[in-house]
Every structure is written in C-alpha cells, then in structure tokens.
Design an enzyme around this catalytic site. Structure first.
Site, PDB file in Angstrom:
ATOM      1  CG  HIS A   1      -2.883   4.299  -4.570  1.00  0.00           C
ATOM      2  ND1 HIS A   1      -1.756   3.683  -4.403  1.00  0.00           N
ATOM      3  CD2 HIS A   1      -3.690   4.459  -3.886  1.00  0.00           C
ATOM      4  CE1 HIS A   1      -2.093   3.111  -3.286  1.00  0.00           C
ATOM      5  NE2 HIS A   1      -3.119   3.643  -2.847  1.00  0.00           N
TER       6      HIS A   1
ATOM      7  CE1 TYR B   1       1.484   2.364 -11.115  1.00  0.00           C
ATOM      8  CE2 TYR B   1       3.147   1.025 -12.069  1.00  0.00           C
ATOM      9  CZ  TYR B   1       2.070   1.295 -11.310  1.00  0.00           C
ATOM     10  OH  TYR B   1       1.454  -0.053 -10.624  1.00  0.00           O
TER      11      TYR B   1
ATOM     12  N   PRO C   1       7.828   0.968  -2.216  1.00  0.00           N
ATOM     13  CG  PRO C   1       6.956  -0.989  -2.332  1.00  0.00           C
ATOM     14  CD  PRO C   1       6.908   0.155  -1.587  1.00  0.00           C
ATOM     15  CG  ASN C   2       9.032  -1.836  -7.468  1.00  0.00           C
ATOM     16  OD1 ASN C   2      10.165  -2.182  -7.561  1.00  0.00           O
ATOM     17  ND2 ASN C   2       8.190  -2.647  -6.707  1.00  0.00           N
TER      18      ASN C   2
END
Ligand code: DQA
Length: 147
Positions: free
Chosen positions: A100, A23, A10-11
């Site tokens: 990540h 990010y 998600p996102n």
C-alpha cells in the site's frame, strides 16, 4: 528466470491525480517503470495489470498459476472487502506480497482490516511509491531463499 506478476487494484490508474496528499504525485506508469528497472537489477521478469474490476483481478490471479512464481499486489479498496481475491490467491498458492502507498493503519478504521494479509508472506504499507520497490525486493529475496 523468476517471473513476478504485479497487480494494481481499483482507482490506482488515477495515481498522480487522486488525493495527492495521501497517495503522492507519482503516476502508475512511473511506478511500473521504476519496478521494471528494479526487476532488471534483480534479474527477474515482471508483468503488470491494473483493473478496477474484482473479477478481472481474480481471473489474472488464476491465470498466474504455473506462469508466475510471485505476486506483488496493491488490491486498493478490495483489500478491505474482497474474500474473492483472497480465495484466488490462496487457491493458486503463489507467494504474495501486499503493498500500500499509504499507511492503512494510520487512516480510517475501515482500512485497518485486510482480507489479504493473512494469506500473504507480508505487507508493506506507508512508503508511497517506494512500497512497491520494497515489496518487490522482499518478494524476490523470499523466492530466492525458498525456491
Ligand atoms: C491503498 C489503500 C486503500 O485503503 C485504498 O482503498 C486504495 C489505496 C494504498 O495503496 O494506500 O485504493 O491500497
């Protein structure tokens, strides 16, 4: 030819817009493009799916059974909440690398726990969009050694 499924949670469709200080400014399309180029160099096939829905990700993991030899996943916030995604990955037993963009251990305490890490080969966290490229490399090298 080895086939790798890349799953974005998600996102991650908002990359480029979303909290660029955390990010970065690279978009999801650009990440997928970089991974496609990397996959060509490594001589593997690659497919992509992004979803904001836990069940869609679970269905994709189940559908990967006997179709893909490895999964590269950034589960986004589901990293910290989803027993269902973990169980799906454990259920199909497809070697998985968790990635990540941010270093989840330098952030809020609720991001320090991953439901996915204990059933993954390993985790790469904190290298921005490079986490994906490094994750793909680690996954493919692992598969070439073991399959
Ligand atoms: C993330 C880290 C998660 O904690 C967060 O919820 C995300 C992105 C990362 O790539 O750094 O959505 O998975």
């Amino acid at each position: 030819m080895l086939s790798i499924l890349v799953l974005h949670g998600p996102n991650l469709n908002l990359l480029g817009l979303r909290e660029p200080g955390v990010y970065g400014i690279v978009t999801l399309d650009e990440i997928n493009h970089q991974l496609t180029q990397e996959a060509e160099k490594l001589g593997v096939k690659i497919s992509f799916l992004q979803s904001n829905h836990e069940g869609v990700l679970v269905d994709a993991i189940q559908g990967a059974y006997s179709q893909h030899q490895g999964i590269l996943i950034n589960p986004g916030a589901y990293t910290h909440t989803s027993v269902a995604i973990r169980d799906a990955l454990a259920g199909v037993a497809i070697p998985t690398v968790e990635v990540h963009l941010s270093n989840i251990y330098r952030r809020e305490a609720f991001r320090h726990h991953s439901y996915i890490a204990p059933i993954a080969i390993g985790q790469i966290s904190g290298f921005g969009s490079d986490s994906y490229r490094l994750g793909l490399l680690a996954l493919v090298e692992h598969l070439k050694k073991t399959l």
